[in-house]
Design an enzyme around this catalytic site. Sequence first.
Site, PDB file in Angstrom:
ATOM      1  N   LYS A   1       0.841  -1.377  -0.062  1.00  0.00           N
ATOM      2  CA  LYS A   1      -0.192  -0.155   0.160  1.00  0.00           C
ATOM      3  C   LYS A   1       0.619   1.438   0.157  1.00  0.00           C
ATOM      4  CE  LYS A   1      -3.164  -2.439   0.362  1.00  0.00           C
ATOM      5  NZ  LYS A   1      -2.560  -3.909   0.168  1.00  0.00           N
TER       6      LYS A   1
ATOM      7  N   TYR B   1     -12.404 -14.506   2.823  1.00  0.00           N
ATOM      8  CA  TYR B   1     -10.927 -13.667   2.578  1.00  0.00           C
ATOM      9  C   TYR B   1     -10.870 -13.998   4.720  1.00  0.00           C
ATOM     10  CZ  TYR B   1      -8.854  -9.272   3.940  1.00  0.00           C
ATOM     11  OH  TYR B   1      -8.298  -8.441   4.199  1.00  0.00           O
TER      12      TYR B   1
ATOM     13  N   TYR C   1      -2.692 -12.381   2.886  1.00  0.00           N
ATOM     14  CA  TYR C   1      -2.083 -12.529   0.977  1.00  0.00           C
ATOM     15  C   TYR C   1      -1.345 -13.607   0.381  1.00  0.00           C
ATOM     16  CZ  TYR C   1      -5.832  -8.290   1.552  1.00  0.00           C
ATOM     17  OH  TYR C   1      -6.449  -7.574   1.604  1.00  0.00           O
TER      18      TYR C   1
HETATM   19  C1  PLP Z   1      -3.765  -5.276  -0.264  1.00  0.00           C
HETATM   20  C2  PLP Z   1      -3.135  -6.372  -0.003  1.00  0.00           C
HETATM   21  C3  PLP Z   1      -2.522  -6.564  -1.497  1.00  0.00           C
HETATM   22  C4  PLP Z   1      -3.898  -7.248  -2.474  1.00  0.00           C
HETATM   23  O1  PLP Z   1      -3.288  -6.095  -3.030  1.00  0.00           O
HETATM   24  P1  PLP Z   1      -4.692  -5.420  -4.140  1.00  0.00           P
HETATM   25  O2  PLP Z   1      -4.049  -4.070  -4.570  1.00  0.00           O
HETATM   26  O3  PLP Z   1      -5.771  -4.693  -2.668  1.00  0.00           O
HETATM   27  O4  PLP Z   1      -5.162  -6.664  -4.387  1.00  0.00           O
HETATM   28  C5  PLP Z   1      -1.415  -8.162  -0.768  1.00  0.00           C
HETATM   29  N1  PLP Z   1      -0.770  -8.642   0.089  1.00  0.00           N
HETATM   30  C6  PLP Z   1      -0.736  -7.739   1.365  1.00  0.00           C
HETATM   31  C7  PLP Z   1      -0.057  -7.981   2.059  1.00  0.00           C
HETATM   32  C8  PLP Z   1      -1.832  -6.707   1.253  1.00  0.00           C
HETATM   33  O5  PLP Z   1      -1.795  -6.067   2.477  1.00  0.00           O
END
Ligand code: PLP
Length: 333
Positions: free
Chosen positions: A49, A263, A289
């Site tokens: 992010k 999720y 993720y």
């Molecule tokens: C938010 C996030 C993702 C996914 O990215 P997006 O842009 O939301 O698809 C992947 N890995 C981590 C650790 C994240 O925080």
Amino acid sequence: MKLSKFPRLRITHAATPLEPMQRLSMLLGGPTLWIKRDDCTGLATGGNKTRKLEYLMADALAQRADTVITQGATQSNHARQTAAIACKLGLACHIILEDRTGYTSDDYKRSGNVFLDHLFGAQVSEVPGGSAMDAAMAQLADRLRADGRRPYIIPGGGSNPIGALGYVTCALELIDQANNLGLDIDHLVHATGSAGTQAGLVAGLEGARSGIPVLGIGVRAARQPQEERVFALAQQTAELLGVPGAVRREAVVANCDYVGPGYGLPTPGMVEAVTLLARTEGILLDPVYSGKGMAGLLDLIRQGHFKAGHNIVFLHTGGAVGLYGYRNAFAAG
Ligand SMILES: *Cc1c(COP(=O)(O)O)cnc(C)c1O
């Protein structure tokens, strides 16, 4: 593509390293595995992010905002990185956290990212799963405006065309690194959620005609809606960049077979992937993720989906702080 015309803060410790994973590659005996370390972006334990926030927060400052509002799941890495950058810029930060898992353990509700949100002094509110999150942010913005504040709303995951520019930047950075290393990348693989990361990567890699295919491993939605969301956002991003139509529909590929029960809910594959990367490479993945993304990559390699000798780059999107919210999932280990 004219990226330089967009206002951007320089926060990311870029270029993030692109490293070989020798022990893991040897163990699996398939393709040669590399890892792009966007867990090391440098902002408050890092993560993907940060690159999006370079553009989003520059836009907020251009609009003379004094407050940012965003939303995410309880253990949101996006919320934590937003809270941190707001501190650095001297802005107030409001975070709305949605309970998407129903977990009530102290670890999940208070440790990991949540602990850091509070450490950064963010105003945190919690809402039940299924709440209308965009409406909740809009209402909060109205209240703050009535109090004389200047709020700027950042969508969940920072995923809009401005945020996705952060991953166009990453795509160009990766092409440059690969050229310098003489590395012919056959596939780029990463976890995809709110779609901004994959949309930016695809827009950048397609816009540059790189020939590098991207595979998103889904963590939430089913394949069709996930691909549609990524494609729509990639097209909007290409348009913003002045290269409308640069993204082919075939360039957007998501495999959503590794979400498991939902999720943020652990899977055996995620636990195996997190443990394996820790014990072969000393690298920390996250439970929501990158752990599921790597679980997908491992399974596809074991099925022979990638050829021996091919170079696969896994984009590590960060999030290891979330492990502290999920100690229970690893209890057996
Ligand atoms: C938010 C996030 C993702 C996914 O990215 P997006 O842009 O939301 O698809 C992947 N890995 C981590 C650790 C994240 O925080």
